[in-house]
Structures are given as C-alpha cells and as structure tokens.
Design a protein around this motif. Structure first.
Motif, PDB file in Angstrom:
ATOM      1  N   PHE A 150       0.851  -1.136   0.209  1.00  0.00           N
ATOM      2  CA  PHE A 150       0.035  -0.041   0.085  1.00  0.00           C
ATOM      3  C   PHE A 150       0.752   1.052   0.046  1.00  0.00           C
ATOM      4  CE2 PHE A 150       0.953  -0.397   4.513  1.00  0.00           C
ATOM      5  CZ  PHE A 150       0.896   0.951   4.891  1.00  0.00           C
ATOM      6  N   THR A 151       0.446   2.307  -0.606  1.00  0.00           N
ATOM      7  CA  THR A 151       0.917   3.693  -0.506  1.00  0.00           C
ATOM      8  C   THR A 151      -0.434   4.662  -0.135  1.00  0.00           C
ATOM      9  OG1 THR A 151       2.919   3.386  -1.628  1.00  0.00           O
ATOM     10  CG2 THR A 151       1.880   5.579  -1.520  1.00  0.00           C
ATOM     11  N   ALA A 152      -0.236   5.348   0.808  1.00  0.00           N
ATOM     12  CA  ALA A 152      -1.351   6.492   0.924  1.00  0.00           C
ATOM     13  C   ALA A 152      -0.561   7.639   1.352  1.00  0.00           C
ATOM     14  CB  ALA A 152      -2.130   5.856   2.433  1.00  0.00           C
ATOM     15  N   GLY A 153      -1.397   8.700   1.065  1.00  0.00           N
ATOM     16  CA  GLY A 153      -0.758   9.949   1.571  1.00  0.00           C
ATOM     17  C   GLY A 153      -1.983  10.894   2.029  1.00  0.00           C
ATOM     18  N   VAL A 154      -1.626  12.055   2.439  1.00  0.00           N
ATOM     19  CA  VAL A 154      -2.560  13.187   2.796  1.00  0.00           C
ATOM     20  C   VAL A 154      -2.697  14.388   1.799  1.00  0.00           C
ATOM     21  CG1 VAL A 154      -2.497  12.748   5.268  1.00  0.00           C
ATOM     22  CG2 VAL A 154      -0.912  14.116   4.350  1.00  0.00           C
ATOM     23  N   THR A 159      -2.948   9.116  15.679  1.00  0.00           N
ATOM     24  CA  THR A 159      -2.560   8.659  14.493  1.00  0.00           C
ATOM     25  C   THR A 159      -2.666   9.623  13.062  1.00  0.00           C
ATOM     26  OG1 THR A 159      -3.296   6.491  15.360  1.00  0.00           O
ATOM     27  CG2 THR A 159      -3.174   6.610  12.859  1.00  0.00           C
ATOM     28  N   LEU A 160      -1.530   9.569  12.423  1.00  0.00           N
ATOM     29  CA  LEU A 160      -1.565  10.375  11.257  1.00  0.00           C
ATOM     30  C   LEU A 160      -2.314   9.413  10.251  1.00  0.00           C
ATOM     31  CD1 LEU A 160      -1.112  12.732   9.692  1.00  0.00           C
ATOM     32  CD2 LEU A 160       1.292  11.928   9.171  1.00  0.00           C
ATOM     33  N   ILE A 161      -3.592   9.877  10.000  1.00  0.00           N
ATOM     34  CA  ILE A 161      -4.737   9.409   8.954  1.00  0.00           C
ATOM     35  C   ILE A 161      -4.225   9.846   7.406  1.00  0.00           C
ATOM     36  CG2 ILE A 161      -7.014   8.950   8.065  1.00  0.00           C
ATOM     37  CD1 ILE A 161      -7.745   9.215  11.429  1.00  0.00           C
ATOM     38  N   PHE A 162      -3.606   8.861   6.683  1.00  0.00           N
ATOM     39  CA  PHE A 162      -3.256   9.117   5.213  1.00  0.00           C
ATOM     40  C   PHE A 162      -4.415   8.644   4.589  1.00  0.00           C
ATOM     41  CE2 PHE A 162       0.475   8.395   7.465  1.00  0.00           C
ATOM     42  CZ  PHE A 162       1.538   9.320   7.034  1.00  0.00           C
ATOM     43  N   ASN A 163      -5.431   9.843   4.314  1.00  0.00           N
ATOM     44  CA  ASN A 163      -6.571   9.512   3.696  1.00  0.00           C
ATOM     45  C   ASN A 163      -6.667   9.182   2.003  1.00  0.00           C
ATOM     46  OD1 ASN A 163      -6.158  12.171   3.151  1.00  0.00           O
ATOM     47  ND2 ASN A 163      -8.176  12.756   2.892  1.00  0.00           N
ATOM     48  N   SER A 164      -5.854   9.383   1.389  1.00  0.00           N
ATOM     49  CA  SER A 164      -5.754   9.398   0.134  1.00  0.00           C
ATOM     50  C   SER A 164      -4.867   8.359  -0.229  1.00  0.00           C
ATOM     51  CB  SER A 164      -5.045  10.779  -0.588  1.00  0.00           C
ATOM     52  OG  SER A 164      -4.805  10.574  -2.012  1.00  0.00           O
ATOM     53  N   VAL A 165      -5.710   7.098  -0.739  1.00  0.00           N
ATOM     54  CA  VAL A 165      -5.036   5.783  -1.011  1.00  0.00           C
ATOM     55  C   VAL A 165      -4.318   5.762  -2.535  1.00  0.00           C
ATOM     56  CG1 VAL A 165      -5.424   3.153  -1.243  1.00  0.00           C
ATOM     57  CG2 VAL A 165      -6.431   4.703   0.570  1.00  0.00           C
ATOM     58  N   PHE A 204      -2.569   0.102   9.063  1.00  0.00           N
ATOM     59  CA  PHE A 204      -2.335  -1.110   8.238  1.00  0.00           C
ATOM     60  C   PHE A 204      -2.396  -2.440   9.216  1.00  0.00           C
ATOM     61  CE2 PHE A 204       0.574  -4.502   7.020  1.00  0.00           C
ATOM     62  CZ  PHE A 204      -0.013  -4.576   5.851  1.00  0.00           C
ATOM     63  N   THR A 205      -3.349  -3.364   8.915  1.00  0.00           N
ATOM     64  CA  THR A 205      -3.683  -4.601   9.706  1.00  0.00           C
ATOM     65  C   THR A 205      -3.283  -5.640   8.509  1.00  0.00           C
ATOM     66  OG1 THR A 205      -5.631  -3.744  10.854  1.00  0.00           O
ATOM     67  CG2 THR A 205      -4.978  -6.040  10.760  1.00  0.00           C
ATOM     68  N   ILE A 235       2.793  14.545  -0.519  1.00  0.00           N
ATOM     69  CA  ILE A 235       4.019  14.702  -0.161  1.00  0.00           C
ATOM     70  C   ILE A 235       4.463  13.989   1.044  1.00  0.00           C
ATOM     71  CG2 ILE A 235       5.921  16.330   0.389  1.00  0.00           C
ATOM     72  CD1 ILE A 235       4.683  18.386  -1.204  1.00  0.00           C
ATOM     73  N   THR A 236       3.293  14.118   2.124  1.00  0.00           N
ATOM     74  CA  THR A 236       3.549  13.363   3.472  1.00  0.00           C
ATOM     75  C   THR A 236       2.792  12.084   3.191  1.00  0.00           C
ATOM     76  OG1 THR A 236       3.605  15.299   4.658  1.00  0.00           O
ATOM     77  CG2 THR A 236       2.714  13.562   5.772  1.00  0.00           C
ATOM     78  N   THR A 237       3.648  10.974   3.251  1.00  0.00           N
ATOM     79  CA  THR A 237       3.206   9.642   2.532  1.00  0.00           C
ATOM     80  C   THR A 237       3.531   8.621   3.481  1.00  0.00           C
ATOM     81  OG1 THR A 237       4.846   9.248   1.215  1.00  0.00           O
ATOM     82  CG2 THR A 237       2.987  10.155   0.230  1.00  0.00           C
ATOM     83  N   PHE A 238       2.824   7.447   3.442  1.00  0.00           N
ATOM     84  CA  PHE A 238       3.090   6.111   4.330  1.00  0.00           C
ATOM     85  C   PHE A 238       2.727   4.896   3.349  1.00  0.00           C
ATOM     86  CE2 PHE A 238       0.969   3.095   7.762  1.00  0.00           C
ATOM     87  CZ  PHE A 238       2.207   2.774   8.310  1.00  0.00           C
ATOM     88  N   THR A 239       3.995   4.042   3.222  1.00  0.00           N
ATOM     89  CA  THR A 239       3.931   3.050   2.466  1.00  0.00           C
ATOM     90  C   THR A 239       4.397   1.497   3.205  1.00  0.00           C
ATOM     91  OG1 THR A 239       4.590   4.287   0.430  1.00  0.00           O
ATOM     92  CG2 THR A 239       5.302   1.887   0.677  1.00  0.00           C
ATOM     93  N   GLY A 240       3.841   0.385   2.767  1.00  0.00           N
ATOM     94  CA  GLY A 240       4.130  -0.719   3.596  1.00  0.00           C
ATOM     95  C   GLY A 240       4.122  -1.832   2.314  1.00  0.00           C
ATOM     96  N   LEU A 241       4.653  -2.724   2.399  1.00  0.00           N
ATOM     97  CA  LEU A 241       4.832  -4.010   1.467  1.00  0.00           C
ATOM     98  C   LEU A 241       5.289  -5.215   2.056  1.00  0.00           C
ATOM     99  CD1 LEU A 241       7.459  -4.168  -1.020  1.00  0.00           C
ATOM    100  CD2 LEU A 241       7.113  -1.947  -0.073  1.00  0.00           C
ATOM    101  N   LEU A 242       4.862  -6.313   1.646  1.00  0.00           N
ATOM    102  CA  LEU A 242       5.187  -7.811   2.075  1.00  0.00           C
ATOM    103  C   LEU A 242       6.443  -8.058   1.297  1.00  0.00           C
ATOM    104  CD1 LEU A 242       4.770 -10.414   3.500  1.00  0.00           C
ATOM    105  CD2 LEU A 242       3.149 -11.080   1.967  1.00  0.00           C
ATOM    106  N   VAL A 243       7.396  -8.328   1.899  1.00  0.00           N
ATOM    107  CA  VAL A 243       8.466  -8.773   0.870  1.00  0.00           C
ATOM    108  C   VAL A 243       8.897 -10.032   1.244  1.00  0.00           C
ATOM    109  CG1 VAL A 243       9.730  -6.294   0.934  1.00  0.00           C
ATOM    110  CG2 VAL A 243      10.232  -7.792   2.766  1.00  0.00           C
ATOM    111  N   GLY A 244       8.599 -10.803   1.885  1.00  0.00           N
ATOM    112  CA  GLY A 244       8.819 -12.201   2.083  1.00  0.00           C
ATOM    113  C   GLY A 244       8.255 -12.987   3.438  1.00  0.00           C
TER     114      GLY A 244
END
Length: 134
Positions: free
Chosen positions: A11-15, A26-32, A47-48, A125-134
């Motif tokens: 996922f990547t989300a931003g404000v 919590t900073l809510i990154f509302n724009s997915v 993120f769950t 510009i202010t963003t949050f990203t996560g990904l499964l790598v293994g």
C-alpha cells in the motif's frame, strides 16, 4: 514463518490537505494510491497485516513552516522508528524505514511524537507505504 509466494500485500497512502494544528494520535493518510490486499484502512490510518511475513514500511512527513515535527512508525502500540522534520527552515522533511516481522492481524501506523501540523500537496508529499517482502 512461511508466506505464500503468490500472496501480494502493498500500500501507499498520503494526505492531500495541509494541517497546521495536528498534534496527537494517528496520522490518517486518507488518499489511497495503492492498497493490494486491503490491509490499509484510510479511515483509521492503520495497516492490519492480512498475512504473516516480513514487511517494509516507509514514512515521509513534512513539517509545516518551521513548526517542527516528529512521527513514529508503530507496531502494536510500540514505536519502532522515528522521523524528524527540524524547525530551522520551512518544510523540512523527515523520513524513515523499518523492516518488521508481522503476524496475521498485527497493526502498524504512524503516530505523532512531537511538534504540530504537517505539509502536503494535492499530489501527496506526506506519505506512508508498506509492502510484504517475504
């Protein structure tokens, strides 16, 4: 820990609007931008993990006009890494990345640590990203 190699989670989300007053919680990154696996909730900013595995998380937080800003990437209420946007000049950017082993159902989010407000743009510009790598 075994992860199905066909399982994709990212996922990547931003404000997209500026805040001059945000100063807790919590900073809510509302724009997915992307939410493969639907682990990120834009209503809560959390993120769950839909599956167990090794994940990478990255945050970029821009302080608002010399107001200073620190945020943490948090796993199940425990801060793991912190960013800092120093107040010496306007729009200083804090970034950090962490690799975490998650169990299914673990929660990761970005939490206020210090300062107030954040800067962004209609293209985030202010963003949050996560990904499964293994």
């Amino acid at each position: 820990m075994f992860t199905d190699p066909k399982q994709k989670v990212a996922f990547t989300a931003g404000v997209t609007s500026v805040s001059t007053t945000w100063n807790s919680g919590t900073l809510i990154f509302n724009s997915v931008i992307l939410n493969v696996g639907n682990g990120y909730n834009p209503s809560t900013g959390v993120f769950t993990s839909p599956v167990a595995g090794t994940y990478v998380f990255y945050v970029t937080a821009v302080e608002y006009i010399k107001q200073y800003l620190m945020v943490d990437i948090v796993l199940n209420s425990l801060s793991k890494v912190r960013t800092i946007g120093e107040s010496n000049a306007s729009y200083q950017t804090g970034t950090n990345m962490v690799v975490l082993n998650l169990q299914k159902g673990d929660s990761v989010w970005v939490r206020h640590a210090s300062g107030k407000g954040y800067y962004t743009n209609s293209v985030p510009i202010t963003t949050f990203t996560g990904l499964l790598v293994g």
